[in-house]
Motif scaffolding. Sequence first.
Motif, mmCIF file in Angstrom:
data_model
loop_
_atom_site.group_PDB
_atom_site.id
_atom_site.type_symbol
_atom_site.label_atom_id
_atom_site.label_comp_id
_atom_site.label_asym_id
_atom_site.label_seq_id
_atom_site.Cartn_x
_atom_site.Cartn_y
_atom_site.Cartn_z
ATOM 1 N N TRP A 374 -21.853 73.443 48.879
ATOM 2 C CA TRP A 374 -21.764 72.162 47.604
ATOM 3 C C TRP A 374 -20.253 72.045 48.159
ATOM 4 O O TRP A 374 -19.653 70.444 48.099
ATOM 5 N N CYS A 375 -19.100 71.773 48.623
ATOM 6 C CA CYS A 375 -18.036 71.252 48.568
ATOM 7 C C CYS A 375 -18.049 70.075 49.258
ATOM 8 O O CYS A 375 -17.839 68.570 48.896
ATOM 9 N N ARG A 376 -18.415 69.973 50.686
ATOM 10 C CA ARG A 376 -18.571 69.147 51.755
ATOM 11 C C ARG A 376 -19.270 67.861 50.998
ATOM 12 O O ARG A 376 -19.149 66.715 51.208
ATOM 13 N N GLY A 377 -20.735 68.167 50.454
ATOM 14 C CA GLY A 377 -21.072 66.897 50.057
ATOM 15 C C GLY A 377 -20.637 66.217 48.444
ATOM 16 O O GLY A 377 -20.822 65.389 49.037
ATOM 17 N N ASN A 378 -20.243 67.132 48.132
ATOM 18 C CA ASN A 378 -19.530 66.797 46.828
ATOM 19 C C ASN A 378 -18.208 65.406 47.134
ATOM 20 O O ASN A 378 -17.587 64.837 46.345
ATOM 21 N N LEU A 379 -17.127 66.041 47.970
ATOM 22 C CA LEU A 379 -16.186 65.322 48.804
ATOM 23 C C LEU A 379 -16.614 63.634 48.829
ATOM 24 O O LEU A 379 -15.943 63.058 49.564
ATOM 25 N N GLN A 380 -17.570 64.579 49.822
ATOM 26 C CA GLN A 380 -18.171 62.816 49.900
ATOM 27 C C GLN A 380 -18.598 62.107 49.297
ATOM 28 O O GLN A 380 -18.214 60.789 49.552
ATOM 29 N N HIS A 381 -18.724 62.118 47.890
ATOM 30 C CA HIS A 381 -18.956 61.350 46.829
ATOM 31 C C HIS A 381 -18.240 60.386 46.727
ATOM 32 O O HIS A 381 -18.265 59.096 46.774
ATOM 33 N N LEU A 508 -11.013 82.524 42.776
ATOM 34 C CA LEU A 508 -12.206 81.336 43.218
ATOM 35 C C LEU A 508 -10.917 80.050 44.030
ATOM 36 O O LEU A 508 -11.533 79.152 44.454
ATOM 37 N N MET A 509 -9.560 80.013 42.729
ATOM 38 C CA MET A 509 -8.540 78.962 43.755
ATOM 39 C C MET A 509 -8.487 78.796 44.689
ATOM 40 O O MET A 509 -8.974 77.304 45.184
ATOM 41 N N ILE A 510 -7.731 79.864 45.393
ATOM 42 C CA ILE A 510 -7.937 79.983 46.740
ATOM 43 C C ILE A 510 -9.185 79.884 47.667
ATOM 44 O O ILE A 510 -8.691 78.558 48.830
ATOM 45 N N GLN A 511 -10.375 80.369 47.481
ATOM 46 C CA GLN A 511 -11.243 79.908 47.895
ATOM 47 C C GLN A 511 -11.896 78.374 48.525
ATOM 48 O O GLN A 511 -12.338 77.973 49.203
ATOM 49 N N GLN A 512 -11.773 77.714 47.151
ATOM 50 C CA GLN A 512 -12.125 76.716 46.902
ATOM 51 C C GLN A 512 -11.398 75.412 47.456
ATOM 52 O O GLN A 512 -11.266 74.411 48.257
ATOM 53 N N THR A 513 -9.954 76.111 47.528
ATOM 54 C CA THR A 513 -8.767 75.060 48.064
ATOM 55 C C THR A 513 -9.369 75.426 49.829
ATOM 56 O O THR A 513 -8.708 74.273 50.296
ATOM 57 N N ARG A 514 -9.634 76.356 50.094
ATOM 58 C CA ARG A 514 -10.044 76.851 52.128
ATOM 59 C C ARG A 514 -11.270 75.629 51.929
ATOM 60 O O ARG A 514 -11.173 75.365 53.562
ATOM 61 N N ALA A 515 -11.894 75.730 51.096
ATOM 62 C CA ALA A 515 -13.398 74.700 51.130
ATOM 63 C C ALA A 515 -13.004 73.250 51.840
ATOM 64 O O ALA A 515 -13.476 72.949 52.340
ATOM 65 N N VAL A 516 -12.302 73.082 50.888
ATOM 66 C CA VAL A 516 -11.726 72.125 50.345
ATOM 67 C C VAL A 516 -10.849 70.793 51.984
ATOM 68 O O VAL A 516 -11.239 70.277 52.711
ATOM 69 N N LEU A 517 -9.897 71.818 53.128
ATOM 70 C CA LEU A 517 -9.393 71.587 54.103
ATOM 71 C C LEU A 517 -10.760 71.863 54.709
ATOM 72 O O LEU A 517 -10.393 71.256 55.799
ATOM 73 N N ARG A 518 -11.368 72.976 54.636
ATOM 74 C CA ARG A 518 -12.262 72.716 55.672
ATOM 75 C C ARG A 518 -12.931 71.289 55.478
ATOM 76 O O ARG A 518 -13.544 70.850 57.160
ATOM 77 N N ALA A 519 -13.544 71.312 54.514
ATOM 78 C CA ALA A 519 -14.599 69.803 55.049
ATOM 79 C C ALA A 519 -13.522 68.345 55.375
ATOM 80 O O ALA A 519 -13.978 67.846 56.191
ATOM 81 N N LEU A 520 -12.189 68.570 54.535
ATOM 82 C CA LEU A 520 -11.392 67.713 55.048
ATOM 83 C C LEU A 520 -10.870 67.142 56.776
ATOM 84 O O LEU A 520 -10.750 65.828 57.303
ATOM 85 N N LEU A 521 -11.139 68.514 56.857
ATOM 86 C CA LEU A 521 -10.826 68.522 58.977
ATOM 87 C C LEU A 521 -11.987 68.505 59.558
ATOM 88 O O LEU A 521 -11.910 68.450 60.740
ATOM 89 N N GLY A 522 -13.150 68.334 58.920
ATOM 90 C CA GLY A 522 -14.572 68.485 59.731
ATOM 91 C C GLY A 522 -15.732 69.843 60.236
ATOM 92 O O GLY A 522 -15.954 69.536 60.891
ATOM 93 N N ARG A 523 -14.874 70.629 59.703
ATOM 94 C CA ARG A 523 -15.021 71.721 59.834
ATOM 95 C C ARG A 523 -16.551 72.022 58.904
ATOM 96 O O ARG A 523 -16.601 72.392 58.063
#
Length: 634
Positions: A374-381, A508-523
């Motif tokens: 969900w993270c990558r899709g929401n950051l597309q917003h 969950l804070m750490i895991q969501q932070t990792r998810a954001v970084l993955r999305a920003l790096l295009g992974r």
Amino acid sequence: MTTTDNIISDAGRSLMPPRAPLQMQVQDLTASPEAPVAPTQGLARTTIWRMALFIPALLGTGLLVSAMYGWLSATGMTHLEWILLVLIGMTFVWVTLSVSTVGVAIAGLLAREKADSRSPRDVPPMDVALLVPIYNEVPSDVFGNATAMLDDLARRHSQHRYTLFVLSDTRDPQIAEDEMRAYAALAAQAPEGFAVHYRRRDANTDKKVGNLVDWITGWGAAYEAMVVLDADSLMTGRAIDRMADELSVDPQAGLIQTFPMLIGAKTVFARLQQFSNIAYGWLLAEGLAKWARTEGNYWGHNAIIRTRAFAESAGLPYLQGRKGKAELILSHDFVEAGLLRRAGWQVRFLPRVSGSFEETPGTLIDYVLRDQRWCRGNLQHLRLLGTKGLHPVSRYHLFHGAVAYLLSPAWFILLVIWALLGVDSETNVVRYFNEANPLFPDWPPEMSHIDSAVFLIIMYAMLLTPKLVGAGIIALHPKATRVYGGRGAFLTSFLVEIVLSIAYAPILMIQQTRAVLRALLGRSDTWAAQARHAKTYPLSTLLRFHWVETLLGHILLIGLSAGLVSLWLIPIIASLCLAVPLSALSGWAMPQSLPRGLLMHCPQTVREPAIVGRARMERLRLQQLLGGPHVPAE
């Protein structure tokens, strides 16, 4: 040969009705719509509710930031202090918005505004399609739920005409074979007057978006409305009929969303989410309905949509991704709601329509894996905020979806800064990297662990306010507490939920932070079927999944032992250090022999809804027919 075998073996018989194509118009997000967005219904009253939401949140945040600025600027503002101030404001405003939402809900309840739970009269009948898009799901679960819903609808003798479509994107051949057999069993016993169809695409182009577009462009013209369901969705006949009635009598409505309640929770983590969803979620849902009004949101399932309105106004284009590659809009539901409203259609939210259910991940790992997708899709917003013609509230929904994930990195940076502040001026790591370096702040003498603790206590109090208010309302009403197993059991459940939520929040804070970084790096993460059945993960998997939290926790623990980290960080340190055992605990199936309070009972567990019991029986029957449950391949 049985009826089921006849259906499977009759290759010449189409499993779909005659085609009724409906053109799906891809929208140009850079061009304004032909007609300006229609005005909000009941604008004056809606404006009052929205002012009641945003003004207190902005004033509270402004006062806090102003006080912090006056405090920090006493010795001059540096870059790091400005970053700290911005992060405090960013995190605090979203916390206060949650509190304001609760305030709006309570004000609405006290005002005794007309409820939305009464069915309208003189309803013109409609042809309604029930759409169940699936991808490598457990067939017995999907078709068991479908059987229960059709049977419940049949008992209502509705004037609307319902047709069920199971739209498969399954790639696993064994699951696909089981889907065919389960469909055959459903078709053989479907209630009279209810048609059921099954279609499996050769390629799952554009994932769920493409699955629904394929149906709309192939058969959508024959149906005035479509109820979009998830693979784990379960709705009573009354809830489905109620949505159809509302859409039928409101020609301006393009989409009507219900508030799905969680069911089927048997593990610690699932029961934690279920209790929170039912005990406190209703209050936030009431507040959202009050201020959003006709500019509501869409969560992708358990909602009814006017088919032609959707086809004409909600066709999604591709975004331009890295290196010019076309990129699918992943979190499509928020965007589709905004485009419907942009075209002049109302998007309504009816939180009081009961009988709308869904399931939830059973373990912390399964929850995080879903969250990563969900993270990558929401950051597309964030890239869609400039869409021409969107209603301001639709833009807010898009922005909120992205901020929900960006808050975790913000909280993490705040955690790091306060950890570096140390216990007192003698252990202030930030200041004493290089005292002569002007890039590092000269913290005021008052910036001690006591003041930091006070700030975080205020933040925790604000975060817990919606839960405290929701629990307080229930605890004060004996009839309400009875459906939770009694007042004592409810208050115990409330305390257990609070403790567990605080324990899981840093992880969950750490895991969501990792998810954001993955999305920003295009992974990107692979689009696998959601794990809907909890499973026990081996220790090796737990260690691999939670090594970052565990490492950070032990670094902070070393700092605490050396007297460099304030004692107020102990709850966070404990959570991070215990990430692996807490994750293992999350998947523990809670035995019914536990005291009611420890089981975190709620109305759906104290007294199981009839349709939930019926769906469970149908699932079991289909499991036996198919030779046991088949777990989707990851």
